[in-house]
Write an enzyme that holds these catalytic residues in place. Sequence first.
Site, PDB file in Angstrom:
ATOM      1  N   LYS A 227       0.858  -1.187   0.000  1.00  6.83           N
ATOM      2  CA  LYS A 227       0.000   0.000   0.000  1.00  6.83           C
ATOM      3  C   LYS A 227       0.893   1.235   0.000  1.00  6.83           C
ATOM      4  O   LYS A 227       1.752   1.391   0.866  1.00  6.83           O
ATOM      5  CB  LYS A 227      -0.897  -0.005   1.240  1.00  6.83           C
ATOM      6  CG  LYS A 227      -1.677   1.308   1.460  1.00  6.83           C
ATOM      7  CD  LYS A 227      -2.552   1.259   2.709  1.00  6.83           C
ATOM      8  CE  LYS A 227      -3.183   2.619   3.023  1.00  6.83           C
ATOM      9  NZ  LYS A 227      -3.981   2.627   4.258  1.00  6.83           N
TER      10      LYS A 227
ATOM     11  N   ASP B  34      -2.371  10.272   3.806  1.00  4.16           N
ATOM     12  CA  ASP B  34      -3.773   9.890   4.038  1.00  4.16           C
ATOM     13  C   ASP B  34      -4.451  10.928   4.944  1.00  4.16           C
ATOM     14  O   ASP B  34      -4.330  10.870   6.165  1.00  4.16           O
ATOM     15  CB  ASP B  34      -3.824   8.496   4.684  1.00  4.16           C
ATOM     16  CG  ASP B  34      -5.269   8.021   4.919  1.00  4.16           C
ATOM     17  OD1 ASP B  34      -6.197   8.682   4.401  1.00  4.16           O
ATOM     18  OD2 ASP B  34      -5.438   6.988   5.602  1.00  4.16           O
TER      19      ASP B  34
ATOM     20  N   LYS C 218      -9.700  13.013   8.589  1.00  2.00           N
ATOM     21  CA  LYS C 218      -9.170  12.581   9.890  1.00  2.00           C
ATOM     22  C   LYS C 218      -9.079  13.773  10.840  1.00  2.00           C
ATOM     23  O   LYS C 218      -8.966  14.909  10.393  1.00  2.00           O
ATOM     24  CB  LYS C 218      -7.754  11.999   9.709  1.00  2.00           C
ATOM     25  CG  LYS C 218      -7.703  10.632   9.084  1.00  2.00           C
ATOM     26  CD  LYS C 218      -6.267  10.122   9.025  1.00  2.00           C
ATOM     27  CE  LYS C 218      -6.183   8.750   8.380  1.00  2.00           C
ATOM     28  NZ  LYS C 218      -6.828   7.677   9.165  1.00  2.00           N
TER      29      LYS C 218
ATOM     30  N   ASP D 251       1.800   6.304   5.511  1.00  2.81           N
ATOM     31  CA  ASP D 251       0.806   5.375   4.980  1.00  2.81           C
ATOM     32  C   ASP D 251       1.278   4.696   3.688  1.00  2.81           C
ATOM     33  O   ASP D 251       0.519   3.986   3.046  1.00  2.81           O
ATOM     34  CB  ASP D 251      -0.525   6.108   4.762  1.00  2.81           C
ATOM     35  CG  ASP D 251      -1.727   5.209   4.971  1.00  2.81           C
ATOM     36  OD1 ASP D 251      -1.554   4.115   5.532  1.00  2.81           O
ATOM     37  OD2 ASP D 251      -2.829   5.598   4.545  1.00  2.81           O
TER      38      ASP D 251
ATOM     39  N   ASP E 184     -12.031   7.298   4.313  1.00  2.00           N
ATOM     40  CA  ASP E 184     -10.781   7.022   5.034  1.00  2.00           C
ATOM     41  C   ASP E 184     -10.405   5.536   4.983  1.00  2.00           C
ATOM     42  O   ASP E 184      -9.306   5.157   5.359  1.00  2.00           O
ATOM     43  CB  ASP E 184     -10.921   7.497   6.494  1.00  2.00           C
ATOM     44  CG  ASP E 184      -9.578   7.643   7.184  1.00  2.00           C
ATOM     45  OD1 ASP E 184      -8.538   7.594   6.490  1.00  2.00           O
ATOM     46  OD2 ASP E 184      -9.576   7.822   8.414  1.00  2.00           O
TER      47      ASP E 184
ATOM     48  N   GLU F 109      -9.451   3.928   2.517  1.00  2.00           N
ATOM     49  CA  GLU F 109      -8.984   4.039   1.121  1.00  2.00           C
ATOM     50  C   GLU F 109      -7.983   2.953   0.745  1.00  2.00           C
ATOM     51  O   GLU F 109      -7.855   2.606  -0.422  1.00  2.00           O
ATOM     52  CB  GLU F 109      -8.373   5.418   0.879  1.00  2.00           C
ATOM     53  CG  GLU F 109      -6.891   5.592   1.275  1.00  2.00           C
ATOM     54  CD  GLU F 109      -6.610   5.406   2.763  1.00  2.00           C
ATOM     55  OE1 GLU F 109      -7.551   5.548   3.568  1.00  2.00           O
ATOM     56  OE2 GLU F 109      -5.461   5.081   3.125  1.00  2.00           O
TER      57      GLU F 109
ATOM     58  N   ARG G 186      -7.866  -0.283   1.234  1.00  2.00           N
ATOM     59  CA  ARG G 186      -8.454  -1.475   0.614  1.00  2.00           C
ATOM     60  C   ARG G 186      -8.962  -1.186  -0.799  1.00  2.00           C
ATOM     61  O   ARG G 186      -8.993  -2.074  -1.649  1.00  2.00           O
ATOM     62  CB  ARG G 186      -9.572  -2.027   1.519  1.00  2.00           C
ATOM     63  CG  ARG G 186     -10.690  -1.063   1.775  1.00  2.00           C
ATOM     64  CD  ARG G 186     -11.511  -1.424   2.998  1.00  2.00           C
ATOM     65  NE  ARG G 186     -10.883  -1.012   4.251  1.00  2.00           N
ATOM     66  CZ  ARG G 186     -11.411  -1.191   5.461  1.00  2.00           C
ATOM     67  NH1 ARG G 186     -12.581  -1.804   5.599  1.00  2.00           N
ATOM     68  NH2 ARG G 186     -10.794  -0.787   6.533  1.00  2.00           N
TER      69      ARG G 186
HETATM   70  N1  BES Z   1      -3.976   4.509   7.031  1.00  2.00           N
HETATM   71  C1  BES Z   1      -5.088   4.270   7.866  1.00  2.00           C
HETATM   72  C2  BES Z   1      -4.795   3.245   8.965  1.00  2.00           C
HETATM   73  C3  BES Z   1      -3.805   3.678  10.003  1.00  2.00           C
HETATM   74  C4  BES Z   1      -4.232   4.313  11.141  1.00  2.00           C
HETATM   75  C5  BES Z   1      -2.474   3.413   9.837  1.00  2.00           C
HETATM   76  C6  BES Z   1      -3.325   4.700  12.103  1.00  2.00           C
HETATM   77  C7  BES Z   1      -1.563   3.793  10.796  1.00  2.00           C
HETATM   78  C8  BES Z   1      -1.983   4.429  11.919  1.00  2.00           C
HETATM   79  C9  BES Z   1      -6.257   3.744   7.051  1.00  2.00           C
HETATM   80  O1  BES Z   1      -6.351   4.239   5.772  1.00  2.00           O
HETATM   81  C10 BES Z   1      -7.481   4.171   7.782  1.00  2.00           C
HETATM   82  O2  BES Z   1      -7.713   5.345   7.849  1.00  2.00           O
HETATM   83  N2  BES Z   1      -8.226   3.204   8.306  1.00  2.00           N
HETATM   84  C11 BES Z   1      -9.402   3.477   9.036  1.00  2.00           C
HETATM   85  C12 BES Z   1     -10.469   2.508   8.577  1.00  2.00           C
HETATM   86  C13 BES Z   1     -11.833   2.831   9.094  1.00  2.00           C
HETATM   87  C14 BES Z   1     -12.348   4.092   8.430  1.00  2.00           C
HETATM   88  C15 BES Z   1     -12.731   1.677   8.792  1.00  2.00           C
HETATM   89  C16 BES Z   1      -9.103   3.286  10.521  1.00  2.00           C
HETATM   90  O3  BES Z   1      -8.358   2.369  10.861  1.00  2.00           O
HETATM   91  O4  BES Z   1      -9.585   4.089  11.316  1.00  2.00           O
HETATM   92 ZN    ZN Z   2      -4.606   4.819   4.910  1.00  2.00          ZN
HETATM   93 MN    MN Z   3      -7.405   6.090   5.692  1.00  4.81          MN
END
Ligand code: BES
Ligand code: ZN
Ligand code: MN
Length: 490
Positions: free
Chosen positions: A262, A267, A274, A285, A344, A346, A348
Amino acid sequence: MQYQVSQNSATDVQASCIVVTLDQTGKLSEAAEAINNAANGFLQARVDAGDISGKLAETLLLPGVSGISAERVLLVGTGDKPQTTETALKVLNAIAAASAKLSGSVALSIHNLANEEVSESWLAEQTAMAYGRSQYSFTATKPQADNDQAAKKAEQIIWLGTDVSSQLEKGEAIAQGVNYARDLGNLPGNICTPSYLAEEAEKLADNPAVETTIIDEDQMEAMGAGAFVSVAKGSIEPGKLIIMKYSGADNADDAPHIILGKGITFDTGGISLKPGAKMDEMKYDMCGAASVLGTMQALVALKPKVNIIGMITSAENMPSGHASKPGDVVTSLSGKTIEILNTDAEGRLVLCDALTYGIDNFKPASVVDIATLTGACMAALGAVNSGLFTKDEALADELQLAARYSRDKVWRLPLEDDYQELLDTNFADMANIGGPLAGATTAACFLARFTEGTPWAHLDIAGTAWGGAGKTKGASGRPVALLVNYLLNK
Ligand code: BES
Ligand code: ZN
Ligand code: MN
């Protein structure tokens, strides 16, 4: 760093430092005893005076020891038990930390740490990795003045013991791959863009064994990769699907093993923005992508006889007039439709089209994706283990074996079909989020829908790709060591 194996003795070896051990009873190793004799009992006198007790990973640097050729002696404690991989790693890290900044060469007489569980070759490999970690500093965007200290470095390691040169070389190749991944992870989002990652992948193709192809956002749109484009289109930075083919097998037609990273170079969350606190960290990310580049670099140095394809799916996730909105429905490259309930989630979305592309085009023997995918995985496993998700027991075994050997650890988390219904929606084949429960698993379940029929594993590195706080904050370079070992075993 240069590595050399020598049969020279601890007393005669020419070096800026000779490293020897003692245990917690104060007993000097054979090599330490030889130095002690040459120096008229000086080492034993230090022990008797209580300058060092020999407890695990304790160090004492002694300059100007008489009767030997090395300029200094580094005494290291090995504790009160035979070494395990865990304790040996602590000893090696302490040695590297205490000697990495002595200019010139460092000789190590530490083969006595080896036993049934910890082989000398493993010690050698981990030694090279420990020096790589200790000598790392990030200089790309930091004024040189601050890095003067970092510029002083040991340049050569002399291993006194059996011929472990191939393990030293392997450890060094991994260390360089790890540090390359750390550099990429530490670069800010305004420098490390999808185009920047593509250029790095092109550089790897200077090696004749690697062929790099870049598929740009327009081509992705034309082929119907609507999930990928739904993320990339929100940014003025064009998205890229990056493909690095390493052909090492005798038979060019051998099915390749894919590693897919990825590469969200920043992000923001998109329209599902966020919170502001710590948002700077979302430059990390793209650490899955960084681990693929670091692994490919190490493979080029180690030349295994396998076919490997490193893929990176890269975009910037931004809110804008072009960005996707919650509720938007897009059609993925596979033809399956996706309701974007949260922009967010994104990772996947860019991964699923890359998985479809890789599986359809390369008919791989296996696929492993590596992604900073969920905060939920970080909450579950912290910074110790990466999350491992797979239904393929053979692949699980291979990854767990490589993780144990490299100490780049993974913990298996569930990927059962019972969780799939959490992705159900009235408006598309699936939603891109599964609600508040089992977030790391529902993300993996989403990806599983695009990998049916292919041996596939997913590594969630949200918690392990970086660590620290304040001045120690930064990318870890994980899981390069795991991936290199996994692929070398193929
Ligand atoms: N890049 C983030 C996941 C992440 C969070 C990586 C903190 C490192 C530290 C990912 O894109 C994300 O935002 N995931 C969300 C998914 C949710 C919206 C279902 C998350 O984990 O909050
Ligand atoms: Zn992300
Ligand atoms: Mn995200």
